[in-house]
Enzyme design. Sequence first.
Site, PDB file in Angstrom:
ATOM      1  N   HIS A   1      -7.345  -4.478  -1.096  1.00 58.27           N
ATOM      2  CA  HIS A   1      -6.690  -5.767  -1.341  1.00 58.27           C
ATOM      3  C   HIS A   1      -7.434  -6.528  -2.426  1.00 58.27           C
ATOM      4  CE1 HIS A   1      -6.295  -4.662   2.937  1.00 58.27           C
ATOM      5  NE2 HIS A   1      -5.046  -4.987   2.748  1.00 58.27           N
TER       6      HIS A   1
ATOM      7  N   HIS B   1       0.832  -1.212   0.000  1.00 57.08           N
ATOM      8  CA  HIS B   1       0.000   0.000   0.000  1.00 57.08           C
ATOM      9  C   HIS B   1       0.864   1.259   0.000  1.00 57.08           C
ATOM     10  CE1 HIS B   1      -3.310  -2.644   0.824  1.00 57.08           C
ATOM     11  NE2 HIS B   1      -2.804  -3.024   1.986  1.00 57.08           N
TER      12      HIS B   1
END
Lengths: 332, 332
Positions: free
Chosen positions: B219, B57
């Site tokens: 995700h 991320h």
Amino acid sequence: MKKLINNPEFVVEEMLEGIVMAHPDYVRKLENVDVLVRKNSPISGKVALVSGGGSGHEPAHGGYVGMGMLDAAVCGAVFTSPTPDQIYEAVKAVHGELGVLLVVKNYTGDIMNFEMASEMAEMDGIKIARVVVNDDVAVENSLFTAGRRGIAGTVFVHKIAGAKAETGASLEEVKAVAEKVIANVRSMGMAITPCIVPAAGKPNFSLAQDEVEIGMGIHGEPGTHRETLSPVDEIVEHMLLKILADMPLEPGEQVAVMINGLAATPLMELYIVNRKVHKILEEKGVKVYKTFVGEFMTSLEMAGFSVTLLKLDDELKVLLDAPADTPALKVL
Amino acid sequence: MKKLINNPEFVVEEMLEGIVMAHPDYVRKLENVDVLVRKNSPISGKVALVSGGGSGHEPAHGGYVGMGMLDAAVCGAVFTSPTPDQIYEAVKAVHGELGVLLVVKNYTGDIMNFEMASEMAEMDGIKIARVVVNDDVAVENSLFTAGRRGIAGTVFVHKIAGAKAETGASLEEVKAVAEKVIANVRSMGMAITPCIVPAAGKPNFSLAQDEVEIGMGIHGEPGTHRETLSPVDEIVEHMLLKILADMPLEPGEQVAVMINGLAATPLMELYIVNRKVHKILEEKGVKVYKTFVGEFMTSLEMAGFSVTLLKLDDELKVLLDAPADTPALKVL
């Protein structure tokens, strides 16, 4: 075409509106022309810096408008040189008594149009000078270029010439330091996926599922060759050796490093690239003074990266470290 | 799998090396554990902020380690919660006499592991508190989550709680302002392409050539629905109305806006998104106090974006504007 846009015809116009809405303290758009200028332009007592080119390379160049960098960014259609009129309007909006430096990336259309704009401005009595950035060592001549292409190294020209301009230096002095950066900056890129120019509606080239193009330009111009994807450390080594063959560095010399994502490459991967660049430089005894990792000169949604090295002396270090406050680059 | 990596097993390790090499003035890595801490940790006289989660991320969370934001980022394997031991080591490395605030995104693994680490630290007599960010209005419960997911709004928690901590505020006070942010921040995302977890070696979902997923998690967790790609203004309107249904805003109220690229979305498109967000808010009489456009909480190479709104009061405005100096976010 899977793009997050409305109408391909209006992407630049809508983007510019979005930039001004996001950064009203930094930039304003000139009326009726796609030019972003510093909010409080013209700023007296300094040389004005104007750059630009085709859109699709954001944050270049609009993101670099602000204190310590550019006074104006001229935004052409996607991957298309801005018109001479557009550039001329930018110059007129930001010039002061010390004159204007145009920072041009080496593409035939840009060269021609920035030159025509210079002539128009000179006829108005505006003092003007130009530098041409050609940092890409991959290929001599290219699809849109005579000589080498100008790519991410241009951002170092903006930063350093911009810092010099803030000191109140003369046009000759600002131009001289921009040329010093150009003489000492080298880049090379690669890509693993193409990008889609909105008006074209389809990818601008294609690569096989396991294929990469080394030396790819920022508009999808061909590089040196295609090869099968190998571990990224090997790709980085090849690119860095090509840069170092062109600009040899002695042990003890200092550089700034820029690892530039072309758009779709995860920051995770850019840092893995950075690791290898640092390792190679360390082996050669070259000291990294400062590192930039991120997206500085992109190619729409292309996946890939470029590596830029800028050889530093004391003057360039001071100017690289000087404060800058722009939407895309802030130096405290 | 077309990724610019060496060995899927070592991506986090190599990335962390690359981050430390790029930003040695900001961060150092703890020995034998994947934790980045502020270079001069522990810093006395302030509450220490620790966040983290799975890697992939970036720049979250390592890019937010520095003055005015985090003291430590705990970096799990890709899309995998860090272990309790890892978090505990981070806490031990940065805690001072004022204690530690853990900023946790709402995923089941993170919740469990940050809680276990808290218990370990408390047994050492370390003062510790936790907040859980759950800003994603798209879905209640999800693949890895009970309740709402924590996504890009987490960056506002880092910024504002980090600024509060720099004032020397107590753990209770820093926790209270973090909770105020959480109560006033809402996000929603969408995606047009999947991403590839290196260890898996294949895309984590698939979408048809003209298909988008609205409400997609960071995700690749399912969102609310899939639909045919429409002009982005329509997508933005749908997302913003969903956010505003959950957090109504009155005319005259002020917000911070974050347009977050998930990775592969061109900055050009993020600014086009920003334009529409501003237009909708303007129509409703809501004032945008500050706008952030860029990549703040990504999903490897996924294409898509999220929109975050943070409702501001005077206290939050002051803390949002307070200086910060981190690799990924600088406020002058």
